[in-house]
Scaffold this motif. Structure first.
Motif, PDB file in Angstrom:
ATOM      1  N   ARG A   1     -28.235  22.881-130.224  1.00 34.98           N
ATOM      2  CA  ARG A   1     -28.296  21.481-129.787  1.00 34.98           C
ATOM      3  C   ARG A   1     -28.501  21.462-128.275  1.00 34.98           C
ATOM      4  O   ARG A   1     -28.050  22.361-127.562  1.00 34.98           O
ATOM      5  CB  ARG A   1     -27.001  20.737-130.144  1.00 34.98           C
ATOM      6  N   TRP A   2     -29.174  20.404-127.812  1.00 34.55           N
ATOM      7  CA  TRP A   2     -29.430  20.266-126.372  1.00 34.55           C
ATOM      8  C   TRP A   2     -28.814  18.967-125.860  1.00 34.55           C
ATOM      9  O   TRP A   2     -29.322  17.884-126.160  1.00 34.55           O
ATOM     10  CB  TRP A   2     -30.926  20.284-126.115  1.00 34.55           C
ATOM     11  N   PRO A   3     -27.731  19.045-125.111  1.00 33.82           N
ATOM     12  CA  PRO A   3     -27.172  17.826-124.499  1.00 33.82           C
ATOM     13  C   PRO A   3     -28.056  17.373-123.336  1.00 33.82           C
ATOM     14  O   PRO A   3     -27.845  17.745-122.180  1.00 33.82           O
ATOM     15  CB  PRO A   3     -25.785  18.284-124.006  1.00 33.82           C
ATOM     16  N   HIS A   4     -29.050  16.562-123.649  1.00 27.39           N
ATOM     17  CA  HIS A   4     -30.033  16.161-122.641  1.00 27.39           C
ATOM     18  C   HIS A   4     -29.432  15.098-121.717  1.00 27.39           C
ATOM     19  O   HIS A   4     -28.751  14.172-122.180  1.00 27.39           O
ATOM     20  CB  HIS A   4     -31.292  15.617-123.327  1.00 27.39           C
ATOM     21  N   PRO A   5     -29.675  15.210-120.411  1.00 31.10           N
ATOM     22  CA  PRO A   5     -29.056  14.256-119.484  1.00 31.10           C
ATOM     23  C   PRO A   5     -29.507  12.811-119.683  1.00 31.10           C
ATOM     24  O   PRO A   5     -28.774  11.880-119.325  1.00 31.10           O
ATOM     25  CB  PRO A   5     -29.489  14.782-118.106  1.00 31.10           C
ATOM     26  N   ASP A   6     -30.721  12.609-120.241  1.00 25.29           N
ATOM     27  CA  ASP A   6     -31.237  11.243-120.416  1.00 25.29           C
ATOM     28  C   ASP A   6     -31.246  10.792-121.869  1.00 25.29           C
ATOM     29  O   ASP A   6     -31.098   9.597-122.152  1.00 25.29           O
ATOM     30  CB  ASP A   6     -32.655  11.129-119.849  1.00 25.29           C
ATOM     31  N   HIS A   7     -31.460  11.712-122.805  1.00 16.50           N
ATOM     32  CA  HIS A   7     -31.666  11.354-124.209  1.00 16.50           C
ATOM     33  C   HIS A   7     -30.475  11.692-125.100  1.00 16.50           C
ATOM     34  O   HIS A   7     -30.563  11.508-126.321  1.00 16.50           O
ATOM     35  CB  HIS A   7     -32.924  12.050-124.742  1.00 16.50           C
ATOM     36  N   GLY A   8     -29.402  12.187-124.526  1.00 15.15           N
ATOM     37  CA  GLY A   8     -28.228  12.504-125.331  1.00 15.15           C
ATOM     38  C   GLY A   8     -28.381  13.825-126.064  1.00 15.15           C
ATOM     39  O   GLY A   8     -29.212  14.673-125.714  1.00 15.15           O
ATOM     40  N   LEU A   9     -27.594  14.021-127.121  1.00 12.45           N
ATOM     41  CA  LEU A   9     -27.587  15.266-127.867  1.00 12.45           C
ATOM     42  C   LEU A   9     -28.824  15.341-128.763  1.00 12.45           C
ATOM     43  O   LEU A   9     -28.992  14.550-129.680  1.00 12.45           O
ATOM     44  CB  LEU A   9     -26.319  15.375-128.714  1.00 12.45           C
ATOM     45  N   LEU A  10     -29.683  16.315-128.480  1.00 15.82           N
ATOM     46  CA  LEU A  10     -30.942  16.452-129.211  1.00 15.82           C
ATOM     47  C   LEU A  10     -30.840  17.551-130.260  1.00 15.82           C
ATOM     48  O   LEU A  10     -30.344  18.653-129.982  1.00 15.82           O
ATOM     49  CB  LEU A  10     -32.092  16.770-128.250  1.00 15.82           C
ATOM     50  N   ALA A  11     -31.337  17.259-131.474  1.00 18.56           N
ATOM     51  CA  ALA A  11     -31.428  18.253-132.544  1.00 18.56           C
ATOM     52  C   ALA A  11     -32.674  19.108-132.338  1.00 18.56           C
ATOM     53  O   ALA A  11     -33.582  18.748-131.568  1.00 18.56           O
ATOM     54  CB  ALA A  11     -31.465  17.549-133.894  1.00 18.56           C
ATOM     55  N   PRO A  12     -32.759  20.257-133.006  1.00 17.39           N
ATOM     56  CA  PRO A  12     -33.898  21.157-132.803  1.00 17.39           C
ATOM     57  C   PRO A  12     -35.264  20.511-133.007  1.00 17.39           C
ATOM     58  O   PRO A  12     -36.207  20.837-132.302  1.00 17.39           O
ATOM     59  CB  PRO A  12     -33.656  22.271-133.833  1.00 17.39           C
ATOM     60  N   GLY A  13     -35.361  19.591-133.962  1.00 25.04           N
ATOM     61  CA  GLY A  13     -36.657  18.967-134.219  1.00 25.04           C
ATOM     62  C   GLY A  13     -37.229  18.242-133.026  1.00 25.04           C
ATOM     63  O   GLY A  13     -38.446  18.056-132.927  1.00 25.04           O
ATOM     64  N   ALA A  14     -36.365  17.844-132.074  1.00 19.87           N
ATOM     65  CA  ALA A  14     -36.827  17.100-130.902  1.00 19.87           C
ATOM     66  C   ALA A  14     -37.343  18.003-129.799  1.00 19.87           C
ATOM     67  O   ALA A  14     -38.137  17.559-128.958  1.00 19.87           O
ATOM     68  CB  ALA A  14     -35.688  16.226-130.366  1.00 19.87           C
TER      69      ALA A  14
ATOM     70  N   SER B   1     -31.768  28.600-118.526  1.00 19.17           N
ATOM     71  CA  SER B   1     -31.389  29.450-117.400  1.00 19.17           C
ATOM     72  C   SER B   1     -29.941  29.213-116.975  1.00 19.17           C
ATOM     73  O   SER B   1     -29.265  30.141-116.503  1.00 19.17           O
ATOM     74  CB  SER B   1     -32.329  29.211-116.214  1.00 19.17           C
ATOM     75  N   HIS B   2     -29.459  27.976-117.130  1.00 17.16           N
ATOM     76  CA  HIS B   2     -28.111  27.633-116.676  1.00 17.16           C
ATOM     77  C   HIS B   2     -27.109  27.510-117.831  1.00 17.16           C
ATOM     78  O   HIS B   2     -26.017  26.972-117.648  1.00 17.16           O
ATOM     79  CB  HIS B   2     -28.143  26.326-115.872  1.00 17.16           C
ATOM     80  N   ASP B   3     -27.508  28.014-119.018  1.00 14.44           N
ATOM     81  CA  ASP B   3     -26.584  28.058-120.161  1.00 14.44           C
ATOM     82  C   ASP B   3     -26.055  26.662-120.507  1.00 14.44           C
ATOM     83  O   ASP B   3     -24.844  26.477-120.736  1.00 14.44           O
ATOM     84  CB  ASP B   3     -25.413  28.998-119.829  1.00 14.44           C
ATOM     85  N   GLU B   4     -26.969  25.687-120.560  1.00 14.83           N
ATOM     86  CA  GLU B   4     -26.564  24.301-120.783  1.00 14.83           C
ATOM     87  C   GLU B   4     -26.807  23.828-122.214  1.00 14.83           C
ATOM     88  O   GLU B   4     -26.637  22.644-122.508  1.00 14.83           O
ATOM     89  CB  GLU B   4     -27.303  23.389-119.802  1.00 14.83           C
ATOM     90  N   LEU B   5     -27.227  24.717-123.103  1.00 18.50           N
ATOM     91  CA  LEU B   5     -27.356  24.362-124.509  1.00 18.50           C
ATOM     92  C   LEU B   5     -26.020  24.636-125.215  1.00 18.50           C
ATOM     93  O   LEU B   5     -25.123  25.251-124.640  1.00 18.50           O
ATOM     94  CB  LEU B   5     -28.480  25.169-125.163  1.00 18.50           C
ATOM     95  N   GLU B   6     -25.918  24.197-126.450  1.00 21.58           N
ATOM     96  CA  GLU B   6     -24.697  24.478-127.212  1.00 21.58           C
ATOM     97  C   GLU B   6     -25.052  24.684-128.677  1.00 21.58           C
ATOM     98  O   GLU B   6     -26.134  24.291-129.133  1.00 21.58           O
ATOM     99  CB  GLU B   6     -23.677  23.352-127.064  1.00 21.58           C
ATOM    100  N   LEU B   7     -24.136  25.308-129.407  1.00 23.36           N
ATOM    101  CA  LEU B   7     -24.352  25.588-130.817  1.00 23.36           C
ATOM    102  C   LEU B   7     -23.414  24.763-131.676  1.00 23.36           C
ATOM    103  O   LEU B   7     -22.237  24.570-131.333  1.00 23.36           O
ATOM    104  CB  LEU B   7     -24.121  27.077-131.117  1.00 23.36           C
ATOM    105  N   HIS B   8     -23.959  24.264-132.791  1.00 20.92           N
ATOM    106  CA  HIS B   8     -23.158  23.701-133.865  1.00 20.92           C
ATOM    107  C   HIS B   8     -23.335  24.624-135.067  1.00 20.92           C
ATOM    108  O   HIS B   8     -24.285  25.420-135.123  1.00 20.92           O
ATOM    109  CB  HIS B   8     -23.595  22.279-134.193  1.00 20.92           C
ATOM    110  N   TYR B   9     -22.452  24.522-136.026  1.00 22.47           N
ATOM    111  CA  TYR B   9     -22.483  25.437-137.170  1.00 22.47           C
ATOM    112  C   TYR B   9     -22.332  24.641-138.463  1.00 22.47           C
ATOM    113  O   TYR B   9     -21.503  23.729-138.561  1.00 22.47           O
ATOM    114  CB  TYR B   9     -21.353  26.462-137.082  1.00 22.47           C
ATOM    115  N   GLN B  10     -23.162  25.012-139.468  1.00 25.04           N
ATOM    116  CA  GLN B  10     -23.012  24.411-140.790  1.00 25.04           C
ATOM    117  C   GLN B  10     -22.480  25.476-141.741  1.00 25.04           C
ATOM    118  O   GLN B  10     -23.111  26.521-141.923  1.00 25.04           O
ATOM    119  CB  GLN B  10     -24.321  23.845-141.316  1.00 25.04           C
TER     120      GLN B  10
END
Length: 599
Positions: free
Chosen positions: A377-390, A351-360
């Motif tokens: 990718r999800w820059p999580h406030p507690d767990h750091g940068l999360l990949a889609p599998g998480a 909702s707050h546009d807090e995700l980001e994209l990486h490109y291969q």
């Protein structure tokens, strides 16, 4: 109906002589004979009105016994008037009517009866129930005694229609089992009772059910679901209710887990019921199910909590392999709570546009960058940068995949629209879709809106769909893909070779690009089977005019073998890890990436 005499006239009308009563209608001041004639005519009009009234009307005395009734009430109940006289209002009720008074003649029409309009189920002379709405009115005779005038309106058909609508809203159309709405109401009732800690839920997911739909068609899948529903209904204990939640998911609600020898025993029994062979369309289909179970052993557990815990246990069982059973442990419940918390955080991030994209990057054989795949990718406030599998499993369970796909699509197209030229041409951007698929009625609109908002050339857009999403596409989905292809959008089959379609069906897939799955690429230098699959896919793609891209290229050996096969594009760590938007723009500004030399 018999004509009432003067006494009944007084009962039906109240006092007839009370000049001091300002509310009484004024009567003619005529001679006694004229007054008697007026009363008789008034009585006749009242009697005629009761006779022609289309609803049943009954007159009850202070003890709630029927004194008089019109013909409509006699027809409604199937009795003669002389059979009805003397019956109490309670005695007219059906034995199974829960609104009947526990003491005959008390509380049905009495002073404490509330509201004035009652709903009762009455018993006809032929034993059939008839639902009625009772409109009651209390009046007073000259001597001060009270009587009741009751109108009986037949609402049997109206109630039948209401019950049919309620059944439709709370039951599954395909199997006839209770649905998601019903299971929540049922669980809420059990959890509100004194034995709430005996309540348990089993969550059952049919293993590899999609294979049946893909190979035999959705009608065969429906036939299998109906057969499994009947197996569960006939096989579970009477303390259990079988529910179809959605798709191939069934839920078992148990009201007393101690009566069925405990949660472990019931889970094993249900798993055994679903480990069976079912004849479908002339074929024997062997099925099994992953079963997760949870018990209401927490004092504050809600219906949603129990379903969530059982669902989490089912996913744990599925991770262990087909046909497994898992019980919700404190550790698993804590994990489910954490997952629910992360689901809420993911909703906020979207909702707050807090995700980001990486490109291969995707490169050609000479190292030039021809495209890039968007990876969220999800820059999580507690767990750091999360990949889609998480977090993709969390998005799937929280029904957020469609919303996530829309965000990735809009963001990727907007960012790619500003990419610099790569070697004299603009690189294409690939977006992998899991929730927003061609079968979605909003698919074309969502993609078209993203194209229009970004201003990107549609020829530069590739929409990647997993192989199973493209098998047995309905006409509407194919039409949606052709509509977008008409604008220039391309479609790619992702992870080809891991689904259930054969190479012979490759020509039926409405896609211009085939991506060979990394699992075949990983063994291509040493496993003859992987080499054979890759070569077959490339040969078939070339024969049908499709482009072929290899995923997961990590070694020079893999690259040169694939190059020898005629692969059109390469994606993997050999050339680049996924990079952020700024790094990709810098890479696109270079002429070519380094290509390893043959050894």
């Amino acid at each position: 109906m018999s004509r009432p005499g003067t006494e009944h006239i007084e009962i039906l009308r109240g006092r007839t002589e009370n000049p001091a009563d300002p509310t009484r209608p004024e009567t003619p001041t005529a001679a006694p004979d004229d007054a008697l004639t007026w009363l008789r005519r008034s009585s006749q009009r009242f009697t005629d009105l009761l006779a022609v009234a289309p609803v049943g009307i009954g007159l009850f005395d202070q003890s709630e016994r029927l004194v008089d009734a019109n013909e409509a009430l006699c027809r409604l109940l199937g009795y003669r008037l002389d059979q009805l006289r003397g019956c109490t209002a309670d005695e007219l009720g059906h034995p199974q009517d829960q609104t009947r008074s526990p003491r005959s003649g008390k509380g049905v029409l009495g002073p404490n009866a509330n509201p004035k309009v009652l709903q009762r189920t009455l018993l006809r002379s032929d034993g059939l129930p008839v639902s009625c709405e009772l409109h009651t009115g209390l009046s007073v005779q000259d001597d001060g005694s009270q009587f009741w005038l009751v109108v009986f309106q037949d609402i049997t058909e109206r109630r039948r229609q209401a019950e049919a609508l309620h059944h439709q809203a709370t039951h599954d159309d395909l199997t006839g089992l209770p649905n998601r709405t019903a299971v929540k109401d049922l669980l809420a009732d059990y959890l509100a009772g004194p034995d709430r800690e005996r309540t348990a839920v089993l969550f059952c997911d049919i293993d590899k059910f999609k294979r049946v739909n893909d190979s035999l068609g959705h009608d065969a899948g429906d036939e299998l679901l109906v057969a499994l529903a009947r197996i569960l209904e006939s096989g579970v204990p009477p303390e259990c209710t079988v529910v179809r939640l959605s798709g191939d998911e069934f839920v078992i609600v148990c009201s007393d887990i101690t009566a069925v020898d405990g949660l472990d025993a019931l889970s094993t029994r249900v798993s055994a019921l679903l480990r069976t062979t079912v004849p479908v369309r002339g074929q024997l289909i062997r099925v099994s199910a992953s079963v997760g179970a949870a018990r209401a052993d927490q004092p504050d557990s809600t219906a949603d909590d129990l379903l969530r815990f059982a669902d989490a246990a089912m996913f744990e069982a599925k991770r262990r392999g087909p046909g497994k059973v898992s019980l919700a442990s404190p550790t698993l419940i804590a994990s489910a709570d954490e997952q629910l918390h992360m689901e809420g955080q993911l909703r906020d991030a979207l909702s707050h546009d807090e995700l980001e994209l990486h490109y291969q990057p995707v490169v050609a054989a000479d190292g030039s960058i021809v495209g890039a795949e968007a990876l969220v990718r999800w820059p999580h406030p507690d767990h750091g940068l999360l990949a889609p599998g998480a977090f993709l499993p969390i998005a799937e369970q929280g029904d957020l995949l469609r919303k996530l796909d829309r965000w990735v699509l809009r963001t990727a197209l907007r960012e790619a629209a500003g990419w610099p030229n790569a070697g004299g041409g603009h690189a294409r951007v690939a977006v992998n879709l899991a929730g927003l698929v061609p079968g979605d009625p909003r698919f074309v609109t969502a993609v078209s809106d993203a194209l229009d908002e970004s201003g990107i050339d549609p020829d530069r857009v590739v929409l990647e769909l997993v192989e199973t999403a493209l098998v047995d596409l309905p006409a509407q989905a194919r039409s949606a893909m052709h509509t977008l292809a008409g604008r220039g959008v391309s479609f790619a089959v992702d992870d080809f070779g891991t689904g259930y379609s054969s190479l012979a069906r490759l020509k039926e897939l409405p896609a211009q690009i085939i991506k060979v799955d990394r699992r075949f690429i990983a063994g291509i230098g040493g496993d003859p089977a992987d080499f054979a699959v890759a070569r077959a896919v490339v040969d078939m793609s070339r024969a049908m005019g499709r482009h072929c891209i290899a995923e997961g290229v990590e070694t020079a050996t893999q690259f040169h073998i694939l190059k020898g096969l005629g692969i059109d594009g390469y994606q993997g760590w050999l050339f680049s890890h996924p990079v952020g938007p700024r790094e990709l723009r810098a890479m696109l500004g270079t002429t070519k990436l380094r290509v390893p030399e043959a050894q």
